[in-house]
Write an enzyme that holds these catalytic residues in place. Structure first.
Site, short mmCIF file in Angstrom:
data_model
loop_
_atom_site.label_atom_id
_atom_site.label_comp_id
_atom_site.label_asym_id
_atom_site.label_seq_id
_atom_site.Cartn_x
_atom_site.Cartn_y
_atom_site.Cartn_z
N HIS A 103 -8.87 -11.49 3.35
CA HIS A 103 -8.02 -12.42 4.09
C HIS A 103 -6.58 -12.23 3.66
O HIS A 103 -6.28 -11.40 2.81
CB HIS A 103 -8.48 -13.87 3.91
CG HIS A 103 -8.49 -14.37 2.50
ND1 HIS A 103 -9.27 -13.81 1.50
CD2 HIS A 103 -7.80 -15.38 1.89
CE1 HIS A 103 -9.07 -14.46 0.37
NE2 HIS A 103 -8.17 -15.41 0.57
N HIS A 105 -4.22 -13.97 2.03
CA HIS A 105 -3.54 -14.54 0.87
C HIS A 105 -3.03 -13.46 -0.08
O HIS A 105 -3.68 -12.43 -0.29
CB HIS A 105 -4.48 -15.50 0.13
CG HIS A 105 -4.80 -16.72 0.92
ND1 HIS A 105 -5.86 -17.54 0.63
CD2 HIS A 105 -4.20 -17.25 2.02
CE1 HIS A 105 -5.91 -18.53 1.50
NE2 HIS A 105 -4.91 -18.38 2.35
N ASP A 107 -2.82 -13.03 -3.24
CA ASP A 107 -3.57 -12.53 -4.40
C ASP A 107 -4.69 -11.58 -4.00
O ASP A 107 -5.45 -11.12 -4.86
CB ASP A 107 -4.13 -13.69 -5.24
CG ASP A 107 -5.06 -14.61 -4.48
OD1 ASP A 107 -4.85 -14.82 -3.27
OD2 ASP A 107 -6.01 -15.15 -5.10
N HIS A 108 -4.78 -11.27 -2.71
CA HIS A 108 -5.75 -10.29 -2.21
C HIS A 108 -5.08 -9.08 -1.53
O HIS A 108 -5.72 -8.04 -1.38
CB HIS A 108 -6.70 -10.96 -1.21
CG HIS A 108 -7.50 -12.05 -1.82
ND1 HIS A 108 -8.82 -11.90 -2.19
CD2 HIS A 108 -7.16 -13.32 -2.16
CE1 HIS A 108 -9.25 -13.03 -2.73
NE2 HIS A 108 -8.26 -13.91 -2.71
#
Length: 314
Positions: A103, A105, A107-108
């Site tokens: 997804h 966000h 931190d990904h």
């Protein structure tokens, strides 16, 4: 729903669903190795971004058994993660063929430029649901194969509108992203949609979960069942509180979100926890209950208050 959605709760990553999750953040989490072969087909590399809301850090997964493998998620763009990935690939004589983002966000996704720096050809192999410019789409049910691994994509919105999970067919395992964590529970954009997604993930009948944060989930069906039970319990607590205030003060009695938090969680709360976690989540619970026909709201002098429509049955 776009990325502005319900928003601050996910945009800042300073978010959590409720106090079960908050307690987990302060508990002693089991240490995880920076790099670990967690199954014959899966190597986990930690994102080096451990924190209150990322647990031990974002898990990134190198999947397959051959010289060409895929990776799921890219952590937060820290150089320490990029160095780990580069050394892990070199030591194992691996080259990446696909990059899957669960997804949007940060931190990904923020490690994508590092992967392209290591291998410019990967610029053509970045996959995401609702893709950004230059990325390739992922659709529900789409199948991807590398040597030793078959991944089937599962659209799993709720934590975010574009969230994807992936079934690893050879292991009857599910890469759960942020929908099911290794410890505690996840923040959500849309609670009703999220609970529907949990039931969809249950229907995949996978035994093991590989989460985006936290340790491997050895009993994924049990974890999902507990997630559903926790969220149902939170709904019931809200309904009971609104029903009680109506019984005590009359049919027109209602509460603001802040007042409802005082009733359900007490008044001795950290202000950041209240503003960044409990208030957005309580608002989302009330939205779902309103969609289900159990509560409604009124606005007077610019203040929104909520009230129960039906008596709660035990």
């Amino acid at each position: 729903m776009g990325e502005g959605g319900y928003q601050q709760i996910n945009k800042t990553l300073n978010a959590c669903a409720f106090d079960d999750y908050l307690a987990t953040q302060h508990a002693r989490l089991p240490p995880l190795p920076d790099v670990e072969q967690i199954s014959p087909r899966v190597v986990r590399v930690l994102g080096q971004n451990a924190g209150k809301f990322t647990l031990q850090g974002t898990n990134t997964y190198i999947v397959g058994t051959g010289s060409r493998r895929l990776i799921i998620d890219t952590a937060q763009g820290y150089r320490a993660w990029a160095d780990l990935i580069e050394s892990t690939l070199a030591q194992r004589s691996i080259r990446l063929s696909h990059v899957f983002l669960t997804h949007w966000h940060g931190d990904h996704t923020k490690g994508v430029p590092d992967l392209i720096r290591m291998d410019p050809d990967l610029a053509e192999g970045i996959y995401k649901n609702s893709p950004d410019h230059g990325q390739r789409p992922i659709e529900d049910g789409q199948v991807f194969r590398v040597e030793g691994a078959t991944l089937r994509a599962v659209h799993a919105p709720g934590h975010s509108h574009d969230h994807m999970c992936f079934v690893l067919e050879e292991e009857n395992a599910l890469f759960t992203g942020d929908n099911v964590l290794g410890h505690g529970t996840s923040a959500v954009e849309d609670l009703g949609l999220y609970m529907t997604t949990l039931r969809k993930l249950q229907a995949q009948e996978c035994a093991v979960g590989y989460p985006a944060h936290g340790a491997v989930i050895p009993n994924l069906p049990g974890k999902i069942t507990n997630e559903l039970a926790q969220k149902t319990r939170r709904e019931k607590q809200c309904l009971v509180a609104l029903d009680r205030i109506r019984n005590d003060q009359g049919r027109l009695a209602s509460l603001t979100v802040s007042e409802l938090i005082d009733v359900v969680h007490g008044t001795q709360l950290d202000e950041q926890v209240r503003k960044m976690a409990l208030e957005p989540f309580m608002d989302e619970v009330l939205r779902k209950l309103a969609e289900d026909g159990h509560v409604a709201f009124r606005v007077r002098k610019g203040v929104k208050t909520w009230f129960a429509l039906n008596t709660v049955r035990s």
